[in-house]
Each structure stands twice: as structure tokens, then as C-alpha cells.
Design an enzyme around this catalytic site. Structure first.
Site, mmCIF file in Angstrom:
data_model
loop_
_atom_site.group_PDB
_atom_site.id
_atom_site.type_symbol
_atom_site.label_atom_id
_atom_site.label_comp_id
_atom_site.label_asym_id
_atom_site.label_seq_id
_atom_site.Cartn_x
_atom_site.Cartn_y
_atom_site.Cartn_z
ATOM 1 N N LEU A 9 91.142 -14.615 -54.529
ATOM 2 C CA LEU A 9 89.931 -15.326 -54.097
ATOM 3 C C LEU A 9 88.723 -14.416 -54.289
ATOM 4 O O LEU A 9 88.540 -13.439 -53.556
ATOM 5 C CB LEU A 9 90.065 -15.748 -52.627
ATOM 6 C CG LEU A 9 91.287 -16.605 -52.293
ATOM 7 C CD1 LEU A 9 91.266 -17.001 -50.822
ATOM 8 C CD2 LEU A 9 91.347 -17.839 -53.189
ATOM 9 N N ARG A 16 76.270 -10.668 -46.854
ATOM 10 C CA ARG A 16 76.112 -9.544 -45.931
ATOM 11 C C ARG A 16 76.022 -8.198 -46.647
ATOM 12 O O ARG A 16 75.629 -7.198 -46.050
ATOM 13 C CB ARG A 16 77.265 -9.526 -44.931
ATOM 14 C CG ARG A 16 77.067 -10.505 -43.782
ATOM 15 C CD ARG A 16 78.200 -10.410 -42.773
ATOM 16 N NE ARG A 16 79.402 -11.089 -43.246
ATOM 17 C CZ ARG A 16 80.562 -11.074 -42.590
ATOM 18 N NH1 ARG A 16 80.677 -10.392 -41.460
ATOM 19 N NH2 ARG A 16 81.603 -11.733 -43.070
ATOM 20 N N GLY A 78 85.063 -23.270 -48.862
ATOM 21 C CA GLY A 78 86.086 -22.675 -48.027
ATOM 22 C C GLY A 78 87.267 -22.140 -48.814
ATOM 23 O O GLY A 78 87.452 -22.439 -50.002
ATOM 24 N N ASP A 103 88.174 -8.959 -51.800
ATOM 25 C CA ASP A 103 87.431 -7.895 -51.133
ATOM 26 C C ASP A 103 88.336 -7.036 -50.256
ATOM 27 O O ASP A 103 87.878 -6.415 -49.297
ATOM 28 C CB ASP A 103 86.279 -8.471 -50.303
ATOM 29 C CG ASP A 103 86.753 -9.414 -49.200
ATOM 30 O OD1 ASP A 103 87.974 -9.627 -49.074
ATOM 31 O OD2 ASP A 103 85.888 -9.940 -48.455
ATOM 32 N N LYS A 351 75.819 19.344 -77.079
ATOM 33 C CA LYS A 351 75.809 17.895 -77.299
ATOM 34 C C LYS A 351 76.339 17.561 -78.679
ATOM 35 O O LYS A 351 75.857 18.066 -79.681
ATOM 36 C CB LYS A 351 74.377 17.358 -77.132
ATOM 37 C CG LYS A 351 74.239 15.836 -77.108
ATOM 38 C CD LYS A 351 74.125 15.175 -78.479
ATOM 39 C CE LYS A 351 72.855 15.515 -79.198
ATOM 40 N NZ LYS A 351 72.757 14.719 -80.487
ATOM 41 N N ASN A 386 67.696 19.964 -84.103
ATOM 42 C CA ASN A 386 68.441 18.898 -84.771
ATOM 43 C C ASN A 386 67.659 17.608 -84.962
ATOM 44 O O ASN A 386 68.149 16.690 -85.620
ATOM 45 C CB ASN A 386 69.713 18.592 -83.977
ATOM 46 C CG ASN A 386 69.407 18.174 -82.542
ATOM 47 O OD1 ASN A 386 68.408 18.604 -81.964
ATOM 48 N ND2 ASN A 386 70.265 17.358 -81.959
#
Length: 457
Positions: A9, A16, A78, A103, A351, A386
């Protein structure tokens, strides 16, 4: 063998949470909470899974991908109405269906397996996952009869004085006989103050038909925590962090301060790794045996080799070899490939570059878009230049080269094998193998000139 199905679900908005992000996508330990639910339920070896989505459906589907089938609940009427949406996929099938809220990310696959096993062993039409709490205020009480079967679920506001003393509560997770579930859902009414169809009403409907309703009591209340606001989200984060850290420690990892160490759920750590306080390890990182990480180090999606030490540094999306020393205060950016026994010191940034075995970049340098060979020494303040404002270019430094301090290597450029670049040089042309390159202005001394400057002031 009994067929097993799951209904997740995940259609509620979660007002909230007070967030623009759809509730079940809020992360717990870096992973959306609904993903935790799906991963744990799937471990029980299901025959089918349906996730009910509503608000933010597209984003949920994008995150979960093909791990589940999806049905959209157009109107949120519901929990009973939500489960009904799965009827087009599951109706008429023999087997057991587990219904789980999206949840509740802390329930483990072991608990789901135990719930399934209990339900099927009891031959029940419905089984409620329950737990006991010292203060059950606000929770629905599970009322059992003398034989231990569930008679009903009583909401707190409707409970009698005697029922309020019951500490066993409904967690909102259920197992049902699949056919019985969808038959009973047809009888659920929305005759209540909210005008919604509630899944717990199925329990009463089955009891009225004299069907067996059971309950499986889990001793761990923390697992059943539902997340409805940011406070509960933080609580879930703490519970899962502790669970993950304890797993690694029991597997032979030393975590000096577990309360201040954050390790994501997809991280792999081998035995005898030492992790110092303030360390954050995320993504699909792997850390090999005898490595030492931290303090105050952040690692994401990296492969880190044996006996490598990384202190007070950040590393992302990179490959780091064995017996490497990094830090303090180094930054390994994405697509770096660092060989064995390399040293990367303080205030060095790497990098999209490769560094061969035993090369050193000890301090205050930038190595970007570079192919650095083995046993290369790069002096303090060296920069591979670079970027021309539009395009990136490659710097190549071949094996055994020595780059003096404060050198600028203007890409595209190659420094040949065994060559030296004098300190302070700006290199714009290729340096041949076994050469010394000096590219700086000739020094001029004007004797006595300092006094003239001072007198002028």
C-alpha cells in the site's frame, strides 16, 4: 507448495510529512522507504507482487522499476479500497496474500517469512502481525479469545476499560487467504465518519463467517514502526543504522563509534576493516580487508582495495587500489582509477584520471582528465590545465616522470617516460622521453632596487 502474493500500500500522500516529496520516497539510509519494504518482502520468494500507487505514482514507478506490478488508486478511499485495486491481478488465485504498508521499512524478511509460515500452519483465513508495547495509547488493540484466536480489533477510542489494558496492538500488516480476502472486501462498508473502506473490517467479516483469524506476535516493536512524519523518519534512520552497523561488526568489521558511523544498506565491507568516527559510506561501495577509513571521511560508490587508508577525505564513483594512502583533505571525484601503493596527500583533487602503481601526488595539486603512469612523482602545486572554457583535454604523464612543484601542464600534452619538468614551468608542448623541460622566464636581479621602493613609500 502454497502460492504467495503481496500487496504493497503506497498510495497515500503523507500530508504529515509536510513535504513536496511523496511520502514513501523519503529515504531511510539512502534508500526510499518503499524500496526497503519491497526488497524485504521479495526475499520471501513471492509468486506475484502488486504495489498500489496514487499521489506521485510516476515517481514511485520510476524508482521501483520492474520489481513490482503497479495499480493506480485514482481516489484515496481507505486501505480496504486500496487493496481492492489489486483484484484485477490477484482475484481468483489460490494462495496467501500479504498486505504491507509502504511506510514500514524496518520489518525484516525474517519476520515476513515467520508471518507467512504461522498463517499457513494455522490454516487461518487471516493473520494479523501484532506486537506488544508498554504504552499502547492510540493503537488498535488485538482482542483474542480463550483459544488464542483473534476475535476483533478495537480502536483505542472504542475500547472498554478492560480492553485498554491490552498491550498487544495491530501493526497494519496482514496475511490473508487470497480468495477469502477479495470476497470479504466486497462486503466492507464505508459507513463511518471518514466515508472510507477500512481493511481491518475484513477481520470482523471473516469472524462473523466463523472463519479462523489468527495473530502472529513479533517481539520487536521497533520493526513495526510506521513513518508518518519527520520525527518517525529520524527514528527509523537510527534503528536501521544500528541494524546495519551491528551486521558489519558481527561479520568482523571494527567500527569504533557506531553511533557516529553511517553505512548504507548496499555497502559491502570485508573482515578486519577499521572504520573511524564520522565516516559515511554510501551507494554500492566495496571495501576490502584491512582497509582503514576515516575519521570524517565520505565514500560513495567506490571500490577500495586491501590495506588502503583514507583519512578526512571524500571519494565518489571511483576505483582505488591496494595499499593506497589518501588524505587528509583529499577529494577523489568520479571516474578516478587509482592503482596500488599510490599516495594522494592533503588538498589534492583527482577527477576522471588514472594513476599508475606507486605514483605520488603528495599535496596541493589538481589532477583532472589525466593519464598518469607508474612511479610518477607530481610535486606540490601542480595543475593539469584541462579546460579551455568549452572542451576538456587529456594530459598524459608516462612512467617514472618527475613533475616539479608549481608546474602547469597545458592539455593536450604528454610528458614522456622518465622525463623531468622543472619547478615553476608551464608546459605547452610535449616533453620527449628522458628529457628535462624548463619553461619559465629567466630570473633577473636588480641590485639596490628594493631601497628605492621603500623610499618611494
Amino acid at each position: 507448495m502454497v502460492k504467495r502474493y503481496a500487496v504493497i500500500l503506497a498510495a497515500g500522500q503523507g500530508t504529515r510529512m509536510k513535504s513536496k516529496l511523496y511520502k514513501v520516497l523519503h529515504p531511510v539510509m539512502g534508500r526510499p522507504m518503499v524500496q526497503h519494504v519491497i526488497d524485504q518482502v521479495k526475499a520471501v520468494q513471492l509468486d506475484d507482487m502488486v504495489t498500489i500507487v496514487g499521489f506521485g505514482a510516476d515517481k514511485v514507478v520510476e524508482k521501483i522499476g520492474d520489481a513490482s506490478k503497479f495499480v493506480v488508486q485514482e481516489e484515496q478511499l481507505g486501505t480496504g479500497h486500496a487493496v481492492q485495486q489489486a483484484e484485477e491481478i490477484l482475484n481468483g488465485k489460490d494462495g496467501t496474500t500479504i498486505v504491507v504498508c509502504g511506510d514500514t521499512p524496518l520489518i525484516t524478511d525474517e519476520t515476513y517469512q515467520a508471518l507467512f509460515n504461522h498463517h499457513e500452519k494455522e490454516g487461518a483465513k487471516a493473520t494479523i502481525l501484532t506486537t506488544e508495547v508498554l504504552n499502547p495509547t492510540g493503537y488498535g488493540r488485538v482482542i483474542r479469545n480463550e483459544s488464542g484466536e483473534v476475535e476483533r480489533i478495537v480502536e483505542h477510542k472504542d475500547a472498554s476499560v478492560q480492553e485498554l489494558r491490552v498491550n498487544e496492538i495491530n501493526t497494519g500488516t496482514y496475511c490473508f487467504d487470497n480468495k477469502a480476502l477479495f470476497e470479504a472486501l466486497k462486503e466492507v462498508s464505508n459507513d463511518n465518519a471518514q466515508g472510507e473502506y477500512y481493511l481491518p473490517d475484513v477481520i470482523e467479516i471473516l469472524r462473523n463467517k466463523r472463519e479462523k483469524v489468527s495473530a502472529f506476535l513479533t517481539p520487536n516493536f521497533e520493526e513495526t514502526l510506521g513513518i508518518n512524519d519527520r520525527v518517525a523518519l529520524a527514528q527509523a534512520e537510527q534503528v536501521m543504522k544500528k541494524r546495519i552497523n551491528e551486521k558489519h561488526m558481527r561479520n568482523g568489521v571494527t567500527i569504533i563509534d557506531p553511533d557516529n558511523t553511517y553505512i548504507g544498506p548496499d555497502v559491502t565491507i570485508e573482515q578486519d576493516v577499521l572504520i573511524h568516527p564520522g565516516t559515511i559510506i554510501n551507494g554500492e561501495s566495496t571495501i576490502k580487508t584491512n582497509a582503514e577509513i576515516g575519521p570524517h571521511t565520505e565514500i560513495s560508490n567506490c571500490m577500495i582495495g586491501e590495506e588502503t587508508v583514507i583519512k578526512q577525505s571524500v571519494a565518489n564513483d571511483s576505483q582505488i587500489g591496494d595499499r593506497v594512502k589518501i588524505g587528509p583533505f583529499a577529494h577523489i571525484r568520479p571516474e578516478a582509477s587509482i592503482g596500488n601503493e599510490v599516495k594522494i596527500g592533503n588538498f589534492v583533487e583527482v577527477k576522471k584520471s588514472s594513476l599508475g602503481d606507486k605514483s605520488k601526488v603528495s599535496h596541493l595539486s589538481y589532477i583532472g582528465d589525466a593519464d598518469v603512469g607508474s612511479n610518477v612523482n607530481i610535486g606540490c602545486g601542480t595543475i593539469t590545465v584541462n579546460y579551455d572554457g568549452k572542451n576538456k583535454f587529456l594530459t598524459t604523464i608516462e612512467d617514472d616522470a618527475f613533475i616539479g612543484c608549481n608546474s602547469n601542464l597545458i592539455a593536450p600534452v604528454t610528458v614522456g617516460k622518465g622525463s623531468y619538468v622543472a619547478a615553476g614551468s608551464t608546459i605547452t608542448k610535449n616533453v620527449p622521453e628522458d628529457s628535462l623541460s624548463v619553461a619559465r622566464a629567466r630570473q633577473t636581479n636588480k641590485e639596490g632596487y628594493a631601497s628605492k621602493i621603500k623610499n618611494r613609500k
